[in-house]
Enzyme design. Structure first.
Site, PDB file in Angstrom:
ATOM      1  N   ILE A  43       0.881  -1.177   0.000  1.00  0.00           N
ATOM      2  CA  ILE A  43       0.000   0.000   0.000  1.00  0.00           C
ATOM      3  C   ILE A  43       0.912   1.219   0.000  1.00  0.00           C
ATOM      4  O   ILE A  43       1.749   1.357   0.891  1.00  0.00           O
ATOM      5  CB  ILE A  43      -0.887   0.029   1.281  1.00  0.00           C
ATOM      6  CG1 ILE A  43      -1.840  -1.182   1.323  1.00  0.00           C
ATOM      7  CG2 ILE A  43      -1.668   1.338   1.398  1.00  0.00           C
ATOM      8  CD1 ILE A  43      -2.937  -1.189   0.266  1.00  0.00           C
ATOM      9  N   HIS A  44       0.826   2.066  -1.021  1.00  0.00           N
ATOM     10  CA  HIS A  44       1.683   3.254  -0.994  1.00  0.00           C
ATOM     11  C   HIS A  44       1.049   4.495  -1.583  1.00  0.00           C
ATOM     12  O   HIS A  44       1.588   5.583  -1.448  1.00  0.00           O
ATOM     13  CB  HIS A  44       3.014   2.970  -1.714  1.00  0.00           C
ATOM     14  CG  HIS A  44       2.878   2.950  -3.206  1.00  0.00           C
ATOM     15  ND1 HIS A  44       2.400   1.862  -3.882  1.00  0.00           N
ATOM     16  CD2 HIS A  44       3.124   3.906  -4.145  1.00  0.00           C
ATOM     17  CE1 HIS A  44       2.366   2.143  -5.183  1.00  0.00           C
ATOM     18  NE2 HIS A  44       2.800   3.370  -5.370  1.00  0.00           N
ATOM     19  N   ARG A  45      -0.105   4.360  -2.226  1.00  0.00           N
ATOM     20  CA  ARG A  45      -0.655   5.531  -2.920  1.00  0.00           C
ATOM     21  C   ARG A  45      -1.197   6.559  -1.941  1.00  0.00           C
ATOM     22  O   ARG A  45      -1.795   6.194  -0.927  1.00  0.00           O
ATOM     23  CB  ARG A  45      -1.763   5.113  -3.871  1.00  0.00           C
ATOM     24  CG  ARG A  45      -1.200   4.482  -5.096  1.00  0.00           C
ATOM     25  CD  ARG A  45      -2.214   4.233  -6.157  1.00  0.00           C
ATOM     26  NE  ARG A  45      -1.613   3.338  -7.121  1.00  0.00           N
ATOM     27  CZ  ARG A  45      -0.843   3.744  -8.134  1.00  0.00           C
ATOM     28  NH1 ARG A  45      -0.627   5.019  -8.341  1.00  0.00           N
ATOM     29  NH2 ARG A  45      -0.321   2.861  -8.947  1.00  0.00           N
ATOM     30  N   ASP A  59      -2.209  -1.636  -3.934  1.00  0.00           N
ATOM     31  CA  ASP A  59      -2.664  -0.491  -4.732  1.00  0.00           C
ATOM     32  C   ASP A  59      -1.632  -0.139  -5.793  1.00  0.00           C
ATOM     33  O   ASP A  59      -1.706   0.916  -6.411  1.00  0.00           O
ATOM     34  CB  ASP A  59      -3.019   0.715  -3.842  1.00  0.00           C
ATOM     35  CG  ASP A  59      -1.839   1.242  -3.046  1.00  0.00           C
ATOM     36  OD1 ASP A  59      -0.708   0.754  -3.223  1.00  0.00           O
ATOM     37  OD2 ASP A  59      -2.064   2.157  -2.218  1.00  0.00           O
TER      38      ASP A  59
END
Ligand code: UD1
Length: 353
Positions: free
Chosen positions: A204-206, A278
């Site tokens: 998850i990084h967005r 994501d």
């Protein structure tokens, strides 16, 4: 022929690997410019080392910053680089701030620009990547599209004449690494002490998932309550945001882990029960390895993965749980991301023009 590739962020190094190899095989003079957008060794150097990419010829060292500051620093540094190099083509990759900065600098200097991975659209104008893609496609002279859907998007924007379908270079590198890994165990599986197929891989990084504490807490809570260990390969951004807001990333089923080198990531996915992400690249990599994917977004650019049943979009905690535990999708021989020889086509297209 002299080509300058401009890269700066992790997914661009993966795309650069097969391109650099194909350029060398074709005897092209290939100059690699690294903007420095990603600088942690596990987000940058490890890809050059593991994927056999030549070291960057030029490193701009711009580092992190707000979008304007980061993109502006790249722009001002690139003018001098392009002026000194005078390439036949500037090749830009994907949809990061490094992509749009290089495209803009090159087009203003009247240097031909080719955009690799052109034509992707989420139609979500709040995503920085969507601005970067649209602006880059409209600035570039040659649009190297990975899929038929991307070709159609470009045609709908009046860009058909500049477009060519080449396939997806991420397929090239994935197939090569998968074949090298065949029969080998995953270091992550050994480290965790789980049985093969006994874990999920998550990333998850967005900004839309990390920057709102309530959103990040919901996603972390959803992962923590899944039925198998979930290894979160945590980008520095998610670690920083979770720490700032007191959101635990190791709790229940959720285990926070540093990012992995590319071959280790592919091995971890190959031996997993599923992926929750994501990331754009990982959705495709899961599909190509035929591992079910649950994408924590409201839309995806890689619509083929969803249409074929190997990817589902999930927003809420309940949707994430339902996505992860859904029955295994039907097998398919569809190959929407090409045959693993896209990089050769890219080099041939550049040489032909
Ligand atoms: C960037 C891309 C995104 C891509 C992602 C891949 C843009 C707008 N976004 O997002 O499209 O999917 O790369 O990973 O270009 N940081 C570090 N070490 C690093 C790099 C960043 O700690 O080596 C931290 C910094 O706090 C930085 C933050 O991560 O401010 C965000 O980095 P940035 O490069 O701005 O965007 P990404 O989220 O990595």
């Amino acid at each position: 022929m002299k080509i300058v590739s401009v890269v700066g962020a992790r997914p661009q190094f993966v795309k650069l690997a097969p391109i650099d190899k194909a350029m060398r095989a074709a005897g092209v003079e290939h100059v690699i410019v690294h903007t420095g957008q990603h600088y942690d060794p596990m987000l940058s150097d490890v890809f050059f080392d593991d994927l056999g990419i030549a070291a960057p010829d030029v490193h701009l060292g711009v580092g992190s910053g707000s979008h304007g500051v980061q993109t502006g620093s790249m722009l001002s540094a690139l003018d001098g680089v392009f002026d000194a190099q005078q390439p036949d083509w500037v090749l830009v990759y994907g949809d990061t701030n490094s992509t749009v900065a290089a495209a803009l600098s090159a087009v203003k200097m009247h240097l031909p620009v080719a955009h690799l991975e052109a034509g992707l659209r989420s139609f979500n104008r709040r995503m920085p990547e969507e601005h970067n893609r649209v602006l880059t496609d409209h600035a570039a002279d040659l649009l190297l599209a990975p899929t038929k859907v991307a070709v159609d998007h470009l045609a709908a924007e009046g860009l058909a004449e500049r477009t060519v379908l080449v396939g997806d270079v991420m397929t090239d590198v994935l197939y090569e690494v998968r074949d090298e890994l065949a029969g080998r165990a995953s270091s992550l599986v050994s480290e965790l002490g789980v049985a093969p197929g006994g874990h999920y891989v998550a990333t998850i990084h967005r900004a839309e998932n990390t920057d709102d504490p309530a959103r990040l807490a919901e996603i972390a809570g959803a992962l923590a309550s899944l039925d198998k260990p979930v290894v979160l390969l945590a980008h520095p951004r998610v670690v920083a945001k979770a720490a700032a807001h007191g959101i635990p990333l190791t709790e229940g089923s959720l285990i926070s882990h540093g990012p992995l080198a590319y071959p280790d990531l592919i091995a971890a996915v190959m031996h997993s029960a599923g992926v929750v992400t994501d990331s754009g690249g990982l959705q495709k990599e899961a599909f190509l390895l035929r591992v079910p994917c649950t994408t924590v977004r409201t839309e995806t650019e890689w619509v083929e993965t969803v249409d074929l049943g190997w990817n589902v979009l999930a927003g809420t905690r309940a949707e994430i749980a339902a996505g992860v535990t859904r029955p295994r999708p039907a097998d398919t021989a569809a190959a929407p991301y090409g045959d693993g020889r896209a990089a050769q086509r890219v080099v041939a297209e550049l040489a032909a023009r």
